[in-house]
Design an enzyme around this catalytic site. Structure first.
Site, PDB file in Angstrom:
ATOM      1  N   GLU A  27      59.077  48.987  49.201  1.00 49.91           N
ATOM      2  CA  GLU A  27      58.920  48.426  47.749  1.00 49.91           C
ATOM      3  C   GLU A  27      60.685  47.983  47.416  1.00 49.91           C
ATOM      4  OE1 GLU A  27      56.490  49.924  44.905  1.00 49.91           O
ATOM      5  OE2 GLU A  27      57.175  48.381  43.590  1.00 49.91           O
ATOM      6  N   ASN A  72      54.138  47.606  42.422  1.00 51.36           N
ATOM      7  CA  ASN A  72      54.634  47.173  40.529  1.00 51.36           C
ATOM      8  C   ASN A  72      55.841  46.237  40.757  1.00 51.36           C
ATOM      9  OD1 ASN A  72      52.778  48.981  40.185  1.00 51.36           O
ATOM     10  ND2 ASN A  72      54.264  50.930  39.706  1.00 51.36           N
ATOM     11  N   ASN A 172      49.248  43.071  42.791  1.00 51.14           N
ATOM     12  CA  ASN A 172      49.702  44.779  42.881  1.00 51.14           C
ATOM     13  C   ASN A 172      48.913  45.313  42.116  1.00 51.14           C
ATOM     14  OD1 ASN A 172      50.330  47.601  44.971  1.00 51.14           O
ATOM     15  ND2 ASN A 172      51.219  46.832  42.717  1.00 51.14           N
ATOM     16  N   GLU A 173      47.673  46.308  41.717  1.00 51.12           N
ATOM     17  CA  GLU A 173      47.472  47.295  41.031  1.00 51.12           C
ATOM     18  C   GLU A 173      46.951  46.368  39.263  1.00 51.12           C
ATOM     19  OE1 GLU A 173      50.221  51.303  40.276  1.00 51.12           O
ATOM     20  OE2 GLU A 173      48.427  51.531  42.899  1.00 51.12           O
ATOM     21  N   TYR A 244      47.318  58.465  45.494  1.00 56.35           N
ATOM     22  CA  TYR A 244      48.750  59.851  45.514  1.00 56.35           C
ATOM     23  C   TYR A 244      47.675  60.866  45.378  1.00 56.35           C
ATOM     24  CZ  TYR A 244      51.388  55.490  45.637  1.00 56.35           C
ATOM     25  OH  TYR A 244      51.939  53.952  45.915  1.00 56.35           O
ATOM     26  N   GLU A 292      48.148  51.799  49.617  1.00 59.49           N
ATOM     27  CA  GLU A 292      49.181  52.881  48.969  1.00 59.49           C
ATOM     28  C   GLU A 292      48.472  54.534  49.096  1.00 59.49           C
ATOM     29  OE1 GLU A 292      51.339  52.248  45.392  1.00 59.49           O
ATOM     30  OE2 GLU A 292      50.882  49.975  46.127  1.00 59.49           O
ATOM     31  N   GLN A 351      55.715  55.320  50.642  1.00 62.29           N
ATOM     32  CA  GLN A 351      56.517  54.184  51.027  1.00 62.29           C
ATOM     33  C   GLN A 351      56.888  55.134  52.768  1.00 62.29           C
ATOM     34  OE1 GLN A 351      58.048  52.054  48.382  1.00 62.29           O
ATOM     35  NE2 GLN A 351      56.833  52.113  47.233  1.00 62.29           N
TER      36      GLN A 351
HETATM   37  O1  AHR Z   1      54.406  52.881  45.352  1.00 59.70           O
HETATM   38  C1  AHR Z   1      54.656  53.505  44.655  1.00 59.70           C
HETATM   39  C2  AHR Z   1      54.226  52.604  42.699  1.00 59.70           C
HETATM   40  O2  AHR Z   1      52.629  53.238  43.279  1.00 59.70           O
HETATM   41  C3  AHR Z   1      53.646  51.011  43.430  1.00 59.70           C
HETATM   42  O3  AHR Z   1      55.242  50.713  43.251  1.00 59.70           O
HETATM   43  C4  AHR Z   1      52.365  50.926  42.873  1.00 59.70           C
HETATM   44  O4  AHR Z   1      51.902  50.209  43.118  1.00 59.70           O
HETATM   45  C5  AHR Z   1      51.868  52.548  42.855  1.00 59.70           C
HETATM   46  O5  AHR Z   1      51.234  52.526  41.414  1.00 59.70           O
END
Ligand code: AHR
Length: 515
Positions: A27, A72, A172-173, A244, A292, A351
């Site tokens: 990103e 994001n 995205n999201e 995450y 992700e 990432q």
């Molecule tokens: O990977 C970091 C961020 O985490 C990304 O930009 C977003 O999609 C997620 O919230």
């Protein structure tokens, strides 16, 4: 010593791992692109500014597909800013990470970088501040051969041949309040459907992923997937999942149990997707794009995650330093993905470089492997083939996992967590049976017996363990090899039975030659 058993059968498979299961994500965020992939003037950089030391580590890591440009970031991105003569590209305020975007690196540079790294490109389109019109123009710019405004513009920019990008993310999201122009499920479902239609009219061969929830803990999780798929079902191939893992509570046992919630998450989204199919009497199966996933918590909240005023270019944010403990939780996530190979057909480690990444760099200096590098590289190298059903009997523990931002539900109880979590991948072409095994017991060695039914002439080709007495140990510029896989000794084989002893808090990869 506690004991565990694992039973598998050569003919009982979950599914074949898709090459896209081993993807990653780059990103425009902090020093991921600038100072990571791209650093003109770096001693190892080529004439395009691609860092050679990073490319070498990426090849060793082995990702197969890279998602770009966000995240994001994409929800405020005008892709046209990043193409054409570099000196004419605008500098923009970048609102996702509060920095200045110079646009020196854009779509064409990314495609070139992917070719250099020998990975497939995956592009996300902006469905935040923009819509289907900008998205279809980008598909035309990238994939149409010639003879139209956008395709000829690409050619004029120096890329004669189409990029042939196959995999596209529809935003995205979009459920996240932090997202630029976040949407309700109905709003997003409509916009994603219309964007998908336009993009597919330009290039019918593309594959499309709709946004699922940005995490399982979102209060709208489940309802979001259902509504989005009611709208998009006929127009998309995948729905995305993001996770995450965290250790905010500094509770290692709970942290190492948390990948089991990824198993639940995948199974829940599969159930919702199939329920939408059932209502339509459709045999179509929407696949999961876990685009992700990682461990991330130290740099997630507080001042580091969002830059203070000043709008710096490529500030060093989200530079999570991964410990031995993190690598174990990460290994658990690898197992959750492998064990759902039938429906998770794409996944991206978030990432790639510097920002929550397996590869770290010093601007102008060296590059090194973080602890999480190793389970990923092993997964990519040895996870190709048929994932076998494994029946595990292991001692268990009960725990509670703390996952903030989940309203009242801050703690998720996890009952009956097996200390041993594992996956087995069989590649008949290479005569390889590869076992990936995590011992989550923090104090005890576990004796594991594997009955590999249907296999003859098993032989250990290589066995590695990742462990350290200090679970907080990390790799750094000064000590880049502090944590790395070592040899796992003492494996015995009798006919189709393999016996081994797993060190406490260890990640193990056993490669067997198998007929
Ligand atoms: O990977 C970091 C961020 O985490 C990304 O930009 C977003 O999609 C997620 O919230």
């Amino acid at each position: 010593m506690p004991v565990a058993t694992m039973l598998l059968d050569k003919n009982f498979t979950i599914g074949k791992t898709h090459p896209r299961l081993f993807g990653a994500f780059a990103e425009h965020l902090g020093r991921c692109i600038y100072g990571g992939l791209f650093e003109p003037g770096h001693p190892t950089a080529d004439d395009r500014g691609f860092r050679g030391d990073v490319l070498a580590l990426v090849r060793e890591l082995g990702p197969t597909i890279i998602r770009y440009p966000g995240g994001n970031f994409v929800s405020g991105y005008n892709w046209e800013d990043g193409v054409g003569p570099v000196e004419e590209r605008p500098r923009r305020l970048e609102l996702a990470w509060m920095s200045t975007e110079t646009n020196r690196f854009g779509t064409n540079e990314f495609i070139d970088w992917c070719r250099a790294a020998e990975v497939e490109p995956m592009l996300a389109v902006n469905l935040g501040t923009r819509n289907g019109d900008a998205a279809r123009n980008l598909v035309e710019y990238c994939n149409h051969p010639s003879g139209t405004y956008w395709s000829d513009l690409r050619r004029a920019h120096g890329w004669e041949r189409p990029h042939g990008v196959k995999f596209w993310c529809l935003g995205n999201e979009m459920d996240g309040p932090w997202q630029m122009e976040a949407k309700t499920a109905t709003e997003y479902g409509r916009i994603a459907t219309e964007a998908a239609k336009l993009m597919r009219l330009v290039d019918p061969s593309i594959e499309l992923a709709a946004c699922g929830s940005s995490s399982r803990r979102m209060s709208t999780f489940g309802a979001w997937e259902q509504t989005v798929l009611e709208h998009t079902f006929d127009h998309v191939d995948y729905i995305s999942l993001h996770t995450y893992l965290n250790n905010y509570a500094d509770d290692t046992a709970a942290f190492l149990a948390s990948p089991d919630l990824m198993d639940s998450f995948i199974e829940e989204v599969v159930a919702i997707a199939d329920a939408v199919a059932a209502k339509r009497r459709s045999s179509k199966r929407i696949m999961m794009s876990f685009d992700e996933w990682n461990v991330w918590y130290r740099t997630r909240r507080g001042t580091e995650a969002r830059v203070k005023p000043g709008w710096p270019v490529a500030p060093p944010i989200l530079e999570e330093i991964y410990s031995m403990k993190d690598a174990l939780a990460f290994g658990g996530a690898v197992l959750a993905l492998l064990n759902h190979a039938d429906r998770v057909r794409c996944a991206c480690l978030a990432q790639l470089v510097n920002a929550i990444a397996p590869i770290m760099t010093e601007t102008g200096g060296s590059a090194w492997r973080q602890t999480i590098f190793f389970p990923f590289a092993q997964m990519s190298r040895y996870g190709r083939g048929h994932v076998l059903r494994t029946q595990l009997a292991s001692p268990t523990y009960d725990t509670r996992y703390y996952d903030p931002q989940s309203g009242n539900d801050l703690y998720f109880p996890i009952q009956g967590v097996p200390y041993v979590k594992a996956s087995a991948v069989y590649d008949p072409d290479r005569h390889a049976l590869n076992l990936f095994v995590l011992n989550r017991h923090l104090e005890e060695e576990i004796a594991l017996t594997v009955s590999a039914r249907g296999f003859a002439e098993l032989e250990v080709e290589q066995a590695e363990e990742l462990r350290d007495d200090d679970l907080d140990a990390v790799n750094s510029k000064e000590q880049p090899d502090r944590i790395k896989p070592g040899r796992l000794d003492g494996i015995s084989i009798a006919k189709d039975t393999v016996r081994m002893s797993l060190a406490p808090a260890s990640w193990n990869v056993i490669r067997l030659h198998a007929e």
